[in-house]
Design a protein around this motif. Structure first.
Motif, PDB file in Angstrom:
ATOM      1  N   UNK A 170     -56.607  55.778-115.136  1.00  0.00           N
ATOM      2  CA  UNK A 170     -57.175  56.663-116.158  1.00  0.00           C
ATOM      3  C   UNK A 170     -56.879  56.118-117.556  1.00  0.00           C
ATOM      4  N   UNK A 171     -55.729  55.494-117.694  1.00  0.00           N
ATOM      5  CA  UNK A 171     -55.381  54.909-118.986  1.00  0.00           C
ATOM      6  C   UNK A 171     -56.258  53.731-119.354  1.00  0.00           C
ATOM      7  N   UNK A 172     -56.918  53.127-118.360  1.00  0.00           N
ATOM      8  CA  UNK A 172     -57.804  51.990-118.618  1.00  0.00           C
ATOM      9  C   UNK A 172     -59.229  52.431-118.959  1.00  0.00           C
ATOM     10  N   UNK A 173     -59.577  53.693-118.660  1.00  0.00           N
ATOM     11  CA  UNK A 173     -60.950  54.161-118.893  1.00  0.00           C
ATOM     12  C   UNK A 173     -61.165  54.348-120.388  1.00  0.00           C
ATOM     13  N   UNK A 174     -62.107  53.645-120.992  1.00  0.00           N
ATOM     14  CA  UNK A 174     -62.366  53.834-122.430  1.00  0.00           C
ATOM     15  C   UNK A 174     -63.055  55.184-122.668  1.00  0.00           C
ATOM     16  N   UNK A 187     -63.190  75.772-120.708  1.00  0.00           N
ATOM     17  CA  UNK A 187     -63.934  75.279-121.866  1.00  0.00           C
ATOM     18  C   UNK A 187     -64.747  74.039-121.509  1.00  0.00           C
ATOM     19  N   UNK A 188     -64.146  73.110-120.765  1.00  0.00           N
ATOM     20  CA  UNK A 188     -64.846  71.872-120.428  1.00  0.00           C
ATOM     21  C   UNK A 188     -65.933  72.121-119.391  1.00  0.00           C
ATOM     22  N   UNK A 189     -65.740  73.112-118.516  1.00  0.00           N
ATOM     23  CA  UNK A 189     -66.815  73.471-117.579  1.00  0.00           C
ATOM     24  C   UNK A 189     -67.994  74.059-118.355  1.00  0.00           C
ATOM     25  N   UNK A 232     -59.041  62.899-118.564  1.00  0.00           N
ATOM     26  CA  UNK A 232     -60.016  63.137-117.502  1.00  0.00           C
ATOM     27  C   UNK A 232     -61.062  64.156-117.952  1.00  0.00           C
ATOM     28  N   UNK A 233     -60.601  65.256-118.557  1.00  0.00           N
ATOM     29  CA  UNK A 233     -61.545  66.282-119.021  1.00  0.00           C
ATOM     30  C   UNK A 233     -62.371  65.772-120.202  1.00  0.00           C
ATOM     31  N   UNK A 276     -68.965  61.678-111.786  1.00  0.00           N
ATOM     32  CA  UNK A 276     -67.774  61.033-111.216  1.00  0.00           C
ATOM     33  C   UNK A 276     -66.502  61.791-111.584  1.00  0.00           C
ATOM     34  N   UNK A 277     -66.415  62.259-112.834  1.00  0.00           N
ATOM     35  CA  UNK A 277     -65.237  63.019-113.260  1.00  0.00           C
ATOM     36  C   UNK A 277     -65.098  64.291-112.434  1.00  0.00           C
ATOM     37  N   UNK A 278     -66.196  65.005-112.227  1.00  0.00           N
ATOM     38  CA  UNK A 278     -66.153  66.248-111.450  1.00  0.00           C
ATOM     39  C   UNK A 278     -65.772  65.974-109.991  1.00  0.00           C
ATOM     40  N   UNK A 279     -66.254  64.865-109.447  1.00  0.00           N
ATOM     41  CA  UNK A 279     -65.893  64.521-108.070  1.00  0.00           C
ATOM     42  C   UNK A 279     -64.407  64.195-107.957  1.00  0.00           C
ATOM     43  N   UNK A 280     -63.851  63.556-108.985  1.00  0.00           N
ATOM     44  CA  UNK A 280     -62.403  63.295-109.000  1.00  0.00           C
ATOM     45  C   UNK A 280     -61.643  64.619-109.023  1.00  0.00           C
ATOM     46  N   UNK A 281     -62.081  65.548-109.864  1.00  0.00           N
ATOM     47  CA  UNK A 281     -61.457  66.872-109.905  1.00  0.00           C
ATOM     48  C   UNK A 281     -61.513  67.560-108.549  1.00  0.00           C
TER      49      UNK A 281
END
Length: 581
Positions: A403-407, A529-531, A461-462, A475-480
């Motif tokens: 996650x730290x590598x994701x720009x 809020x993010x949803x 992530x959010x 992809x983010x939602x699938x990770x969640x």
């Protein structure tokens, strides 16, 4: 026919010479004179101090017979030497062994295949003898070189070629056993020896595998087949060699494998490379597995600018290696594996984009783009498999690392490897990293949500869930979902629909824990809020389904009365901006 001397002269000759002469018949077809051989053996056992002279005299006769091509007498001399070697075990045997090895070397140097095989057989018998005391000055450099050369025999007669190669492999096996049993074990592991031994074994394994691939699949080998099949014999020798490797010399045995695969271009296709590394991983001691993984990573770095299919072949070998190592000890290489793979993922995206900008209409360019996608998929598959086999505490660290590598625009400064990619390259990197994260989180079952969705991980992530690209948000939602769904309820919630009786879904759930209640009090408003903001993005149908599933999973896994109320507000007021920015 051996030279004869008069009776008077014979009587004046030393007894050991007379005994040696008597074992040779007038006609070599008659073979060794057994009665006289028994006398010579008895004399050698009774007077061991004469062994060195017996050996020197036999060596002299054998050298003369080899030069004169009297091969019948050569066979008799070697048979006598073998019997003396087996019968005599004393301090005085060491000078005799030197004469014996000198004669074996003479046979191996000859161009006659029968003599080479004869010398090898004698050496193998000698290798199986346990000497009373180690010989510190004796070296086997010549034998390593000669047996390795025999393994590459290209004799015109295929049957003779096969015999010579088998003899070479058996000779190498004998050298390995002898040096390991002696206290000279360190010498055989020196790079100059391993660089000859390992490629010779791989060459024979490879050649027969090539032949097998052109005909029917080989049947299960019997004991006799192993002695007659160079590939099976070489494989057994290779396994035996690796099984004897220790911490200090493991790398010396593995590095020549890479050189052989590079030289013969065996990474694409990579079936033989996979076969080799499976043998390595199953043969070495489990605690040394991480050494092999580190060497593969170094080689991947070394070949980082090679053709995509070569890099993909190395990565697939890494995957197979990790699959075996995951059952035991992977060691301290976990972070190094992920760091190297993510670096090569970024590099592959860079190559792909460079190809696109070079010539958009070329067939070769399109082919290179497809091949780079093969590399990327292989990396993601390896990351996912490795991550799914880690213990929970290590998996959490890897999730944070990826996650730290994701720009994320506005949150992270561009890393050096991403700074030159541009918007399209950054998007490709984001997708690849999130796909990797999705693979790592698959099957992860956290006892407490707060342990896996900690602030340092949840915030980026959010934030990624609000990026412009709808595929990234999916992809983010699938990770969640992977992290929240601890009872595998997702499949029952697919599709936005009205369910008359929720009990028909047979939802599995546990009572919400105190830790989860605390997590929702701390991070619940952030999730809602993010949803809500995610619903306002430019979405496709798939995004809305995933948002719907997210609300349902939070309700099942994390909801008490207060959470349910907040979720209802989130669901029924999508057009009102009820959450502060």
């Amino acid at each position: 026919m051996p030279a004869r001397v008069c009776c008077c002269c014979a009587a004046l000759r030393p007894r050991y010479k007379r005994l040696v002469d008597n074992i040779f018949p007038e006609d070599p077809k008659d073979g060794l004179v057994k009665a006289d051989m028994e006398k010579l053996t008895f004399y050698a056992v009774s007077a061991p101090e004469k062994l060195d002279r017996i050996g020197a005299y036999l060596a002299e006769k054998l050298s003369r017979d080899v030069i004169r091509h009297r091969y019948g007498y050569v066979f008799i001399a070697m048979e006598a030497l073998d019997q003396l070697l087996m019968a005599c075990h004393s301090q005085s045997i060491k000078p005799f062994v030197e004469s014996f090895l000198h004669m074996v070397a003479k046979l191996l140097e000859s161009g006659e295949p029968r003599l080479q095989v004869l010398g090898t057989n004698s050496f193998v018998k000698f290798a199986n003898i346990e000497e009373d005391t180690p010989s510190y000055h004796r070296r086997y450099d010549f034998f390593v070189s000669r047996f390795s050369a025999m393994c590459h025999s290209c004799h015109d007669d295929l049957e003779i070629q096969n015999e010579i190669r088998i003899a070479g492999i058996r000779g190498i096996q004998g050298v390995v056993r002898k040096t390991v049993n002696d206290e000279l074990r360190a010498t055989i592991w020196e790079p100059q020896h391993m660089d000859k031994i390992v490629p010779s074994l791989l060459y024979n394994m490879q050649k027969t595998e090539d032949a097998d691939s052109r005909i029917d699949p080989p049947s299960s080998p019997t004991g006799g087949d192993k002695e007659e099949n160079p590939a099976l014999l070489a494989e057994n020798c290779f396994r035996e060699l690796l099984a004897r490797a220790t911490y200090g010399n493991m790398n010396n045995a593995v590095k020549p494998v890479f050189a052989h695969l590079d030289h013969h271009k065996l990474w694409d296709p990579n079936e033989f490379a996979v076969h080799c590394f499976k043998i390595i991983m199953y043969s070495i001691q489990a605690q040394y597995s991480h050494h092999v993984i580190q060497e593969i990573l170094r080689h991947l770095d070394y070949r980082k600018r090679d053709a995509p299919r070569v890099r993909a072949g190395i990565i697939q070998v890494l995957l197979e290696t990790i699959a075996i190592a995951a059952k035991g000890s992977i060691g301290p290489t976990v972070l190094e594996v992920f760091n190297t793979l993510l670096k090569h993922l970024s590099l592959s995206v860079d190559f792909e984009l460079g190809a696109q900008s070079g010539s958009s209409g070329s067939v070769d360019i399109r082919s290179k783009e497809c091949e780079e996608k093969i590399v990327q998929n292989a990396i993601i598959q390896t990351i996912g498999f490795f991550g799914s086999n880690l213990p929970d505490y290590q998996r959490s660290e890897i999730m944070m690392f990826i996650m730290g590598k994701v720009p994320v625009f506005g949150m992270t400064a561009p890393s050096p490897e991403n700074s030159q990619l541009g918007d399209l390259g950054t998007r490709r990197i984001q997708i690849m990293l999130l796909r990797s994260l999705l693979m790592v989180t698959s099957g992860y079952n956290a006892k407490s949500i707060s342990t896996v969705l900690s602030g340092p991980f949840l915030d980026p992530l959010l934030s990624s869930s609000l990026m412009e690209d709808c595929e990234l948000r999916q992809l983010v939602l699938e990770v969640l979902h992977n992290l929240i769904d601890r009872h595998d309820n997702r499949a029952k919630l697919r599709g936005i629909r009205i369910i008359p009786d929720v009990s028909d879904l047979k939802i599995k759930r546990d009572k919400i824990s105190r830790q989860d209640v605390s997590f929702m009090k701390k991070h619940g408003q952030q999730l809602y809020r993010h949803i809500y903001l995610g619903c306002k993005e430019d979405n496709v149908h798939q995004n809305f389904e995933l948002l719907y599933t997210t609300l349902a999973l939070i309700t099942i896994e994390l909801a008490n009365e207060e959470v349910v109320t907040d979720l209802i507000r989130t669901a029924i007021l999508p057009t009102c901006r009820i959450w502060p920015s």
